[in-house]
Design a protein around this motif. Structure first.
Motif, PDB file in Angstrom:
ATOM      1  N   GLU A   1       1.711  26.672  58.091  1.00  0.00           N
ATOM      2  CA  GLU A   1       1.998  25.206  58.127  1.00  0.00           C
ATOM      3  C   GLU A   1       1.439  24.398  57.023  1.00  0.00           C
TER       4      GLU A   1
ATOM      5  N   ALA B   1      -0.091  16.387  55.430  1.00  0.00           N
ATOM      6  CA  ALA B   1       0.359  16.772  56.804  1.00  0.00           C
ATOM      7  C   ALA B   1      -0.054  15.479  57.880  1.00  0.00           C
ATOM      8  N   ASP B   2       0.391  15.132  58.739  1.00  0.00           N
ATOM      9  CA  ASP B   2       0.201  13.890  59.601  1.00  0.00           C
ATOM     10  C   ASP B   2      -1.271  14.317  60.287  1.00  0.00           C
ATOM     11  N   SER B   3      -1.127  15.492  60.468  1.00  0.00           N
ATOM     12  CA  SER B   3      -2.658  15.748  61.176  1.00  0.00           C
ATOM     13  C   SER B   3      -3.983  15.908  60.350  1.00  0.00           C
ATOM     14  N   VAL B   4      -3.766  15.987  59.090  1.00  0.00           N
ATOM     15  CA  VAL B   4      -4.751  15.843  58.270  1.00  0.00           C
ATOM     16  C   VAL B   4      -5.150  14.733  57.506  1.00  0.00           C
TER      17      VAL B   4
ATOM     18  N   THR C   1     -12.115  19.650  63.035  1.00  0.00           N
ATOM     19  CA  THR C   1     -12.212  19.807  64.669  1.00  0.00           C
ATOM     20  C   THR C   1     -11.761  21.477  64.813  1.00  0.00           C
TER      21      THR C   1
ATOM     22  N   GLU D   1      -9.207  22.579  66.014  1.00  0.00           N
ATOM     23  CA  GLU D   1      -7.701  22.795  65.699  1.00  0.00           C
ATOM     24  C   GLU D   1      -7.465  22.908  64.237  1.00  0.00           C
ATOM     25  N   ASP D   2      -8.243  22.602  63.420  1.00  0.00           N
ATOM     26  CA  ASP D   2      -8.335  23.112  62.177  1.00  0.00           C
ATOM     27  C   ASP D   2      -8.684  24.690  61.585  1.00  0.00           C
TER      28      ASP D   2
END
Length: 123
Positions: free
Chosen positions: A46, A61-64, A87, A89-90
């Motif tokens: 991703e 990316a929105d997540s980062v 986190t 999730e990273d």
């Protein structure tokens, strides 16, 4: 031809920080857009962040967004990814990539890849 070598991965506690580096070789590297991608076990690769050759345009990316910063030093032929507030999730293998055209979020658009560096975030 461009060769990319990532470094800086490791084990860090949640909330911590890491800075990844991507050292490039090749005479024309400074004209390449670069990106960071990641791949966790069982998941597709991703997009994380990318920048144009002159770093005037940067994408996340929105997540980062707000936690990670991509930068590059063309004099050193090095691209960086500063990662803060990590986190679990990273956690993933992080890859550096380069392409001759403009910045892109799709891994399929990149011509050159590094071998990856593992980032593990413990809770």
């Amino acid at each position: 031809q461009v060769q990319l070598v990532e470094s800086g991965g490791g084990l860090v506690q949640a909330g911590g920080s890491l800075r990844l580096s991507c050292a490039a070789s090749g005479r024309t590297f400074n004209s390449y857009a670069t990106g960071w991608f990641r791949q966790a076990p069982g998941k597709e690769r991703e997009f994380v962040a990318s920048t144009t050759w002159n770093a005037l345009n940067r994408y996340y990316a929105d997540s980062v967004k707000g936690r990670f910063t991509i930068s590059r030093d063309n004099a050193k032929k090095t691209v960086y990814l500063q990662m803060n507030s990590l986190t679990p999730e990273d956690s993933a293998v992080y890859y550096c990539a380069a392409r001759i055209d403009g910045s892109s979020r799709s891994p399929n658009d990149y011509n050159y890849w590094g071998q990856g560096t593992q980032v593990t975030v413990s809770s």
